[in-house]
Scaffold this motif. Structure first.
Motif, short mmCIF file in Angstrom:
data_model
loop_
_atom_site.label_atom_id
_atom_site.label_comp_id
_atom_site.label_asym_id
_atom_site.label_seq_id
_atom_site.Cartn_x
_atom_site.Cartn_y
_atom_site.Cartn_z
N UNK A 58 0.84 -1.21 0.00
CA UNK A 58 0.00 0.00 0.00
C UNK A 58 0.87 1.26 0.00
N UNK A 59 1.95 1.23 0.76
CA UNK A 59 2.87 2.38 0.77
C UNK A 59 3.52 2.56 -0.59
N UNK A 60 3.85 1.45 -1.25
CA UNK A 60 4.45 1.52 -2.58
C UNK A 60 3.48 2.14 -3.58
N UNK A 61 2.23 1.71 -3.56
CA UNK A 61 1.22 2.29 -4.46
C UNK A 61 1.07 3.78 -4.19
N UNK A 62 1.05 4.15 -2.92
CA UNK A 62 0.96 5.57 -2.55
C UNK A 62 2.10 6.37 -3.16
N UNK A 63 3.31 5.87 -3.01
CA UNK A 63 4.47 6.58 -3.54
C UNK A 63 4.45 6.66 -5.06
N UNK A 66 0.43 8.59 -6.08
CA UNK A 66 0.14 9.93 -5.56
C UNK A 66 1.37 10.84 -5.53
N UNK A 67 2.54 10.29 -5.27
CA UNK A 67 3.74 11.11 -5.19
C UNK A 67 4.43 11.18 -6.55
N UNK A 68 4.28 10.12 -7.36
CA UNK A 68 4.86 10.12 -8.70
C UNK A 68 6.30 9.65 -8.75
N UNK A 69 6.73 8.89 -7.75
CA UNK A 69 8.10 8.39 -7.75
C UNK A 69 8.26 7.22 -8.72
N UNK A 70 9.48 7.04 -9.20
CA UNK A 70 9.79 5.89 -10.04
C UNK A 70 9.96 4.66 -9.14
N UNK A 71 10.09 3.50 -9.75
CA UNK A 71 10.29 2.28 -8.96
C UNK A 71 11.59 2.35 -8.15
N UNK A 72 12.72 2.74 -8.77
CA UNK A 72 13.94 2.84 -7.96
C UNK A 72 13.83 3.87 -6.83
N UNK A 73 13.18 4.99 -7.08
CA UNK A 73 13.00 6.01 -6.04
C UNK A 73 12.13 5.48 -4.90
N UNK A 74 11.08 4.76 -5.27
CA UNK A 74 10.18 4.19 -4.27
C UNK A 74 10.90 3.16 -3.41
N UNK A 75 11.72 2.32 -4.04
CA UNK A 75 12.48 1.32 -3.30
C UNK A 75 13.42 2.00 -2.31
N UNK A 76 14.04 3.09 -2.72
CA UNK A 76 14.96 3.82 -1.84
C UNK A 76 14.22 4.41 -0.65
N UNK A 77 13.07 5.04 -0.91
CA UNK A 77 12.29 5.64 0.17
C UNK A 77 11.82 4.58 1.17
N UNK A 78 11.39 3.42 0.66
CA UNK A 78 10.90 2.36 1.53
C UNK A 78 12.03 1.57 2.18
N UNK A 79 13.24 1.75 1.68
CA UNK A 79 14.37 1.03 2.23
C UNK A 79 14.34 -0.45 1.92
N UNK A 80 13.86 -0.78 0.72
CA UNK A 80 13.79 -2.19 0.30
C UNK A 80 14.57 -2.37 -0.98
N UNK A 81 15.01 -3.60 -1.26
CA UNK A 81 15.74 -3.84 -2.51
C UNK A 81 14.85 -3.58 -3.72
N UNK A 82 15.45 -3.17 -4.79
CA UNK A 82 14.73 -2.88 -6.02
C UNK A 82 13.91 -4.08 -6.48
N UNK A 83 14.43 -5.26 -6.31
CA UNK A 83 13.72 -6.48 -6.72
C UNK A 83 12.39 -6.67 -6.00
N UNK A 84 12.29 -6.21 -4.78
CA UNK A 84 11.08 -6.37 -3.99
C UNK A 84 9.94 -5.53 -4.54
N UNK A 85 10.26 -4.38 -5.14
CA UNK A 85 9.22 -3.50 -5.66
C UNK A 85 8.67 -4.11 -6.90
#
Length: 85
Positions: A58-63, A66-85
């Protein structure tokens, strides 16, 4: 940002603000990103249900939405590996 968009969508659907008026089509080429207001409300409700099942998703969808972040940016904000996104 999500709450602002949701409240804006609900506001525009109210009868007092023309929610029951038939609207005329406009030239879609003049609009950068048309967004049906009911879709925003439906997305918000779906996110509320998703939070119960998978808060991180849900946090990933929000980012992303609504925020417009890319997948790599979202992974960085959430502190998760890129593969998880």
């Amino acid at each position: 940002m999500r709450r602002i968009l949701i409240e804006s969508a609900r506001h525009k659907l109210r009868r007092k603000h023309g929610g029951d008026v038939d609207r005329e089509d406009i030239n879609l080429e003049t609009i950068a990103a048309p967004e049906p207001q009911q879709d925003v409300i439906a997305l918000s409700e779906a996110l509320d249900r998703l939070i119960v099942v998978d808060e991180q998703a849900a946090r990933l969808v929000n980012l992303r939405y609504f925020v417009g972040l890319t997948i790599p940016e979202s992974a960085e904000v959430l502190g998760i590996p890129l593969r998880t996104t």
